[in-house]
Design an enzyme around this catalytic site. Structure first.
Site, short mmCIF file in Angstrom:
data_model
loop_
_atom_site.label_atom_id
_atom_site.label_comp_id
_atom_site.label_asym_id
_atom_site.label_seq_id
_atom_site.Cartn_x
_atom_site.Cartn_y
_atom_site.Cartn_z
N CYS A 182 -13.49 28.23 -10.94
CA CYS A 182 -12.29 27.94 -11.73
C CYS A 182 -12.43 26.67 -12.55
O CYS A 182 -11.72 25.68 -12.32
CB CYS A 182 -11.09 27.85 -10.80
SG CYS A 182 -10.90 29.40 -9.94
N GLU A 183 -13.37 26.67 -13.45
CA GLU A 183 -13.53 25.55 -14.40
C GLU A 183 -14.09 26.14 -15.68
O GLU A 183 -15.00 26.98 -15.64
CB GLU A 183 -14.56 24.53 -13.89
CG GLU A 183 -14.10 23.76 -12.70
CD GLU A 183 -14.59 22.32 -12.69
OE1 GLU A 183 -14.93 21.78 -13.75
OE2 GLU A 183 -14.61 21.75 -11.60
#
Ligand code: LLP
Length: 423
Positions: A347-348
């Site tokens: 999640c980046e």
């Protein structure tokens, strides 16, 4: 040159088809080639032929025990930067006298370990460390060879985050302060300060900075000898770059040309030499293999989402590095390359291996290989997003072995415990 190549349209590591390993260990995984490790070690050793040189593999670049053992069997020593790496090198069977210990923040415990195992050399990076090491060696009633790692104030020209030899970098003892530090070292008990060390950075693609730094080392050696000191060992560090982008028209210099710079600058001093290459030995000897999870079509972009992520290979997110990507099965549909962003599931936004890459059309379940991932790949991986560290596989000819397995979830949780008030 490496030993990953297509045979009948399938990418092989030496004689082992990559899909066979993927079936056995699951994806993602790192795969290393013994023949490539041996070749790179040999090419570097040959570049230094005629010099009295020890190649101390930089363990930080690849800390896999089997990889280190492979290199140790070829005659390598080790460059270590922590107590953990020192233990690892010893476990891999390296002769302690071929270990050099670098790093700006060695603790008393780490220095005690170094002294008690009788390693070849400690590369001291500050006056405070010099005093600490003197106390540790004296308490152990021994004497240890010390190199002062000098900071030659030379810009290696590489990526800012991995350049180490400029005055403003935290590494080494400033070049101009070195003579007084040697005078001090010679007065301290337990130390034999007869070596000079230098390391100016990593992924260096131009020989001029090496020439400048090694020339400073030579000048310092002559100056110290002039004062009556003995300088009989030089450690010239690592740093020589490798080609990540095979399409590039400016490939890094060959080891043979680097060897010439060494001969030209310090070759006539009669010193024993140590080198600390990491990337040059292992980068091309390793790949990261992932599977395509799905293709996501947007209005302006096409995302190829793979099951490897920035926690497995952080170089693209951290340094903007580009690792060449190859489909494991060549010419699947024979379609034209389609520009795609290759991303992982973390999640980046920085979890992206490539932007707008021209890859042959890939579909869910296809395998993809990230090339030149043997250095600073697995060794920099983490469990971010509670993802397990990926397995590492070593290939030798037609054999392969899992040399680090994937931990189970229970193993990952084994070190955690709830405090009584939450249990
Ligand atoms: N010796 C010392 C003291 C070092 O600090 C290093 C690397 C080496 C030797 C080995 O350098 P090499 O031959 O591998 O260039 N994580 C970064 C690279 C960091 C290098 C740190 N020091 C990357 O992925 O590009």
């Amino acid at each position: 040159m490496h030993h990953f190549a297509y045979r009948n349209g399938i990418l092989n590591a030496e004689q082992v088809p990559i899909p066979q390993i993927a079936d056995a260990v699951g994806t993602p995984f790192y795969c290393y080639s013994t023949a490539t490790l041996a070749r790179h070690y040999k090419v570097f050793a040959e570049a230094l032929s005629g010099l009295d040189a020890t190649i101390c593999f930089a363990v930080k670049s690849n800390a896999n025990l089997a990889v280190i053992r492979t290199l140790v069997n070829l005659g390598a020593g080790c460059d270590v930067v922590s107590g953990g790496e020192l233990r690892l090198a010893l476990k891999a069977g390296v002769d302690p006298s071929k270990i050099v210990f670098s790093g700006v923040g060695k603790t008393v415990e780490e220095l005690q370990l170094a002294v008690s195992t009788g390693i070849g050399q400690v590369n001291v990076e500050s006056e405070a460390e010099l005093e600490m090491l003197s106390r540790v060696a004296t308490a152990a009633n021994t004497t240890i060879r010390v190199a002062l790692r000098v900071n030659p104030d030379v810009d290696s020209g590489g990526h800012d985050k991995i350049t180490t030899g400029r005055k403003e970098d935290k590494f080494g003892i400033e070049w101009t302060l070195a003579p007084q530090m040697y005078r001090k070292a010679n007065k301290l008990p337990g130390l034999k300060a007869t070596a000079i060390a230098v390391h100016i950075g990593s992924q260096i693609t131009n020989l001029d900075p090496f020439e400048a730094a090694f020339t400073r080392v030579r000048d310092l050696a002559l100056m110290l000898r002039n004062e009556g000191m003995t300088i009989d060992h030089l450690d010239l560090g690592g740093g020589l770059g490798v080609p990540y982008d095979h399409a590039s028209n400016s490939p890094p210099p060959l080891p043979a040309a680097y060897g010439e710079v060494v001969r030209r600058t310090v070759g006539t001093l009669g010193c024993k030499l140590a080198f600390e290459p990491g990337r040059l030995i292992v980068a091309n000897a390793g790949i990261l293999v992932a599977r395509v999870v799905l293709i996501k079509e947007g209005t302006t972009r096409r995302f190829t989402v793979v099951d490897a992520a920035m926690n497995d290979l952080v170089r693209p997110a951290m340094y903007g590095a580009l690792h060449e990507m190859l489909p494991v099965c060549e010419h699947r549909d024979g379609g034209d390359p389609l520009p795609t962003d290759v991303v992982g599931p973390v999640c980046e936004t920085s979890d992206r291996f490539a932007q707008g890459a021209d890859l042959p059309p890939l579909a869910a379940d296809d395998l993809i290989a990230f090339m030149t991932a043997g250095a600073y790949g697995a060794s920099m991986s983490s469990t971010y997003n509670a993802r397990a560290l990926v397995p590492e596989v070593l290939v030798d000819g037609d054999k392969f072995a899992v040399v680090r397995r994937r931990p189970s979830f229970d193993e990952m949780m084994a070190l955690e415990q709830l405090p009584v008030w939450l249990d």
